[in-house]
Design a protein around this motif. Sequence first.
Motif, PDB file in Angstrom:
ATOM      1  N   VAL A 274      41.562  67.820  67.123  1.00 47.51           N
ATOM      2  CA  VAL A 274      41.471  66.548  67.842  1.00 47.51           C
ATOM      3  C   VAL A 274      41.278  66.798  69.333  1.00 47.51           C
ATOM      4  O   VAL A 274      40.523  66.064  69.999  1.00 47.51           O
ATOM      5  N   ARG A 275      41.918  67.829  69.865  1.00 42.47           N
ATOM      6  CA  ARG A 275      41.683  68.165  71.274  1.00 42.47           C
ATOM      7  C   ARG A 275      40.214  68.490  71.508  1.00 42.47           C
ATOM      8  O   ARG A 275      39.625  68.075  72.524  1.00 42.47           O
ATOM      9  N   ALA A 276      39.600  69.211  70.588  1.00 39.92           N
ATOM     10  CA  ALA A 276      38.184  69.559  70.733  1.00 39.92           C
ATOM     11  C   ALA A 276      37.312  68.308  70.676  1.00 39.92           C
ATOM     12  O   ALA A 276      36.343  68.168  71.440  1.00 39.92           O
ATOM     13  N   MET A 277      37.644  67.378  69.776  1.00 41.33           N
ATOM     14  CA  MET A 277      36.872  66.147  69.680  1.00 41.33           C
ATOM     15  C   MET A 277      37.001  65.312  70.954  1.00 41.33           C
ATOM     16  O   MET A 277      36.000  64.795  71.471  1.00 41.33           O
ATOM     17  N   LYS A 278      38.215  65.186  71.461  1.00 38.05           N
ATOM     18  CA  LYS A 278      38.417  64.384  72.666  1.00 38.05           C
ATOM     19  C   LYS A 278      37.694  64.996  73.863  1.00 38.05           C
ATOM     20  O   LYS A 278      37.116  64.283  74.694  1.00 38.05           O
ATOM     21  N   ALA A 279      37.692  66.326  73.950  1.00 41.82           N
ATOM     22  CA  ALA A 279      36.961  66.998  75.035  1.00 41.82           C
ATOM     23  C   ALA A 279      35.461  66.734  74.901  1.00 41.82           C
ATOM     24  O   ALA A 279      34.765  66.510  75.914  1.00 41.82           O
ATOM     25  N   ALA A 280      34.952  66.747  73.660  1.00 36.11           N
ATOM     26  CA  ALA A 280      33.532  66.440  73.446  1.00 36.11           C
ATOM     27  C   ALA A 280      33.237  64.992  73.817  1.00 36.11           C
ATOM     28  O   ALA A 280      32.202  64.694  74.431  1.00 36.11           O
ATOM     29  N   PHE A 281      34.123  64.066  73.459  1.00 31.60           N
ATOM     30  CA  PHE A 281      33.945  62.667  73.840  1.00 31.60           C
ATOM     31  C   PHE A 281      33.867  62.524  75.365  1.00 31.60           C
ATOM     32  O   PHE A 281      32.993  61.818  75.887  1.00 31.60           O
ATOM     33  N   GLU A 282      34.787  63.177  76.062  1.00 28.96           N
ATOM     34  CA  GLU A 282      34.809  63.102  77.525  1.00 28.96           C
ATOM     35  C   GLU A 282      33.495  63.621  78.105  1.00 28.96           C
ATOM     36  O   GLU A 282      32.907  63.009  79.015  1.00 28.96           O
ATOM     37  N   ARG A 283      33.044  64.756  77.597  1.00 25.23           N
ATOM     38  CA  ARG A 283      31.818  65.377  78.130  1.00 25.23           C
ATOM     39  C   ARG A 283      30.591  64.508  77.832  1.00 25.23           C
ATOM     40  O   ARG A 283      29.753  64.296  78.718  1.00 25.23           O
ATOM     41  N   LEU A 284      30.489  64.006  76.615  1.00 22.97           N
ATOM     42  CA  LEU A 284      29.289  63.292  76.203  1.00 22.97           C
ATOM     43  C   LEU A 284      29.228  61.865  76.738  1.00 22.97           C
ATOM     44  O   LEU A 284      28.153  61.250  76.738  1.00 22.97           O
ATOM     45  N   THR A 285      30.364  61.318  77.171  1.00 25.23           N
ATOM     46  CA  THR A 285      30.373  59.944  77.698  1.00 25.23           C
ATOM     47  C   THR A 285      30.603  59.906  79.201  1.00 25.23           C
ATOM     48  O   THR A 285      30.855  58.840  79.759  1.00 25.23           O
ATOM     49  N   ALA A 286      30.508  61.048  79.849  1.00 26.12           N
ATOM     50  CA  ALA A 286      30.783  61.104  81.300  1.00 26.12           C
ATOM     51  C   ALA A 286      29.832  60.203  82.081  1.00 26.12           C
ATOM     52  O   ALA A 286      30.230  59.569  83.073  1.00 26.12           O
ATOM     53  N   GLU A 287      28.576  60.126  81.650  1.00 26.34           N
ATOM     54  CA  GLU A 287      27.606  59.313  82.371  1.00 26.34           C
ATOM     55  C   GLU A 287      27.297  57.996  81.670  1.00 26.34           C
ATOM     56  O   GLU A 287      26.922  57.014  82.308  1.00 26.34           O
ATOM     57  N   ARG A 288      27.461  57.998  80.338  1.00 26.75           N
ATOM     58  CA  ARG A 288      27.095  56.795  79.586  1.00 26.75           C
ATOM     59  C   ARG A 288      27.842  56.814  78.256  1.00 26.75           C
ATOM     60  O   ARG A 288      27.864  57.838  77.576  1.00 26.75           O
ATOM     61  N   PRO A 289      28.456  55.707  77.864  1.00 25.99           N
ATOM     62  CA  PRO A 289      29.207  55.697  76.594  1.00 25.99           C
ATOM     63  C   PRO A 289      28.279  55.667  75.384  1.00 25.99           C
ATOM     64  O   PRO A 289      27.085  55.383  75.493  1.00 25.99           O
ATOM     65  N   PHE A 290      28.851  55.973  74.225  1.00 25.88           N
ATOM     66  CA  PHE A 290      28.116  55.753  72.982  1.00 25.88           C
ATOM     67  C   PHE A 290      27.981  54.256  72.739  1.00 25.88           C
ATOM     68  O   PHE A 290      28.861  53.468  73.103  1.00 25.88           O
ATOM     69  N   ASP A 291      26.900  53.875  72.113  1.00 27.56           N
ATOM     70  CA  ASP A 291      26.743  52.473  71.721  1.00 27.56           C
ATOM     71  C   ASP A 291      27.525  52.170  70.448  1.00 27.56           C
ATOM     72  O   ASP A 291      28.121  51.101  70.321  1.00 27.56           O
ATOM     73  N   VAL A 292      27.490  53.105  69.502  1.00 26.46           N
ATOM     74  CA  VAL A 292      28.178  52.929  68.227  1.00 26.46           C
ATOM     75  C   VAL A 292      28.905  54.219  67.872  1.00 26.46           C
ATOM     76  O   VAL A 292      28.358  55.310  68.038  1.00 26.46           O
ATOM     77  N   VAL A 293      30.132  54.087  67.386  1.00 25.05           N
ATOM     78  CA  VAL A 293      30.908  55.222  66.874  1.00 25.05           C
ATOM     79  C   VAL A 293      31.342  54.879  65.453  1.00 25.05           C
ATOM     80  O   VAL A 293      31.941  53.827  65.223  1.00 25.05           O
ATOM     81  N   ILE A 294      31.036  55.761  64.503  1.00 23.01           N
ATOM     82  CA  ILE A 294      31.408  55.554  63.103  1.00 23.01           C
ATOM     83  C   ILE A 294      32.376  56.658  62.683  1.00 23.01           C
ATOM     84  O   ILE A 294      32.053  57.840  62.754  1.00 23.01           O
ATOM     85  N   ASN A 295      33.560  56.253  62.252  1.00 23.88           N
ATOM     86  CA  ASN A 295      34.579  57.163  61.717  1.00 23.88           C
ATOM     87  C   ASN A 295      34.477  57.055  60.197  1.00 23.88           C
ATOM     88  O   ASN A 295      34.997  56.120  59.598  1.00 23.88           O
ATOM     89  N   ASN A 296      33.783  58.005  59.580  1.00 23.38           N
ATOM     90  CA  ASN A 296      33.376  57.898  58.179  1.00 23.38           C
ATOM     91  C   ASN A 296      34.461  58.384  57.222  1.00 23.38           C
ATOM     92  O   ASN A 296      34.944  59.509  57.343  1.00 23.38           O
ATOM     93  N   HIS A 297      34.821  57.534  56.262  1.00 30.81           N
ATOM     94  CA  HIS A 297      35.844  57.847  55.264  1.00 30.81           C
ATOM     95  C   HIS A 297      35.319  57.558  53.862  1.00 30.81           C
ATOM     96  O   HIS A 297      34.187  57.122  53.683  1.00 30.81           O
ATOM     97  N   SER A 298      36.188  57.791  52.891  1.00 34.94           N
ATOM     98  CA  SER A 298      35.969  57.326  51.519  1.00 34.94           C
ATOM     99  C   SER A 298      37.178  56.489  51.130  1.00 34.94           C
ATOM    100  O   SER A 298      38.222  56.562  51.776  1.00 34.94           O
ATOM    101  N   GLN A 299      37.040  55.738  50.046  1.00 37.17           N
ATOM    102  CA  GLN A 299      38.179  54.971  49.563  1.00 37.17           C
ATOM    103  C   GLN A 299      38.166  54.957  48.048  1.00 37.17           C
ATOM    104  O   GLN A 299      37.211  55.397  47.408  1.00 37.17           O
TER     105      GLN A 299
END
Length: 365
Positions: A274-299
Amino acid sequence: MNKTFSILAALLLGISAYAQNPVRFDADFECGALGLVELLDSARLEVRPGDTVEHLSYVVHGRFDPANPVDVTLEPSANWYYFRMTGIKGKQIYVNMPDNGLRGTAYSTDGEIWQHLPVSEARRHFIDKRFGSDTMFVAMFVPYTYSRHLQRVEQWAARPDVEVDTIGFSGEGRPLQVLHITDASVPADHKARVWIHGRIHPSETPGSWLLDGLVERLTDDSEESRSLRRQIDFYILPFTNPDGVAGGLSRSNTTGVNQEVNFGRTPDSTVVEVRAMKAAFERLTAERPFDVVINNHSQMADFATFWMHRGETSSMEYQAKQWALTGLVSSFNPYIVPRQMSFSDVAPRYCEGWFWNRFAERTVA
């Protein structure tokens, strides 16, 4: 006396036959999961004249995830099973799985080609089947292994418009690989930005099959796919929890932490994935946020759904955008319909809460 002796002899003969041809259970392979196996009873029954069948009844307990050291109130899950039975040819086997279960359990005779047992032979929590082959693999869903994931990433990485970025490593040293899929000749500020991640819960293999099909479609050479790559920057992390997948766990990583609800913790109680994901989020959204984020699961339901966030904990504008997205996806789609949408509150423990707290309505997560 002679009748009693005959009954005892028949019982001993049955026990002897079982001892010579026992059913064996194991899960000594990738993603395998099997708890304690108990034989309840064994009997030989005449189904019809000349057709005598051995009936064996078992209880197969789940193998529970490790205890969660961070969220101690969360009970460990055993809702994943993947095991092999051998010595079953010609026998009627009843398997009760009290710790887990799903209608239409997946099965394979070779571990490669999978089918689903009909409901008549695999109602929820149990299997009841007469077997024509000597070996059968049983799983809650069709397995999607870590080895397959590595093979597919290697295949996709060789295609045009695909770059692979390792954003970090799991607790056991497995790479967290993000596929960046886009036409680099088109300026980034002319494209929408979409992040998708999956397999945060190891047992949810249908989500991996869905992402596999999506990435395959996005990276092929069709005109539609080339058009999508010109219009959208896709960032896809297919395996968020590779250690849990490789280890055959249900909902946690190998330390017992459920990564899905680990995003709002202090650094010392946040797992490395999760630390790695949050660091990637910070880096990739530093200038512009994502328009859509999908957290993919099954049920385990018989339909697909979106989990959307209530307006009371986000905003009405945010909820309207969610409905617009789900409406577009649901249109003319027999597998997703609006009446099957589900709802929850935005909370910092989820990645969706991380994006809401930083970008509000600018990112639909």
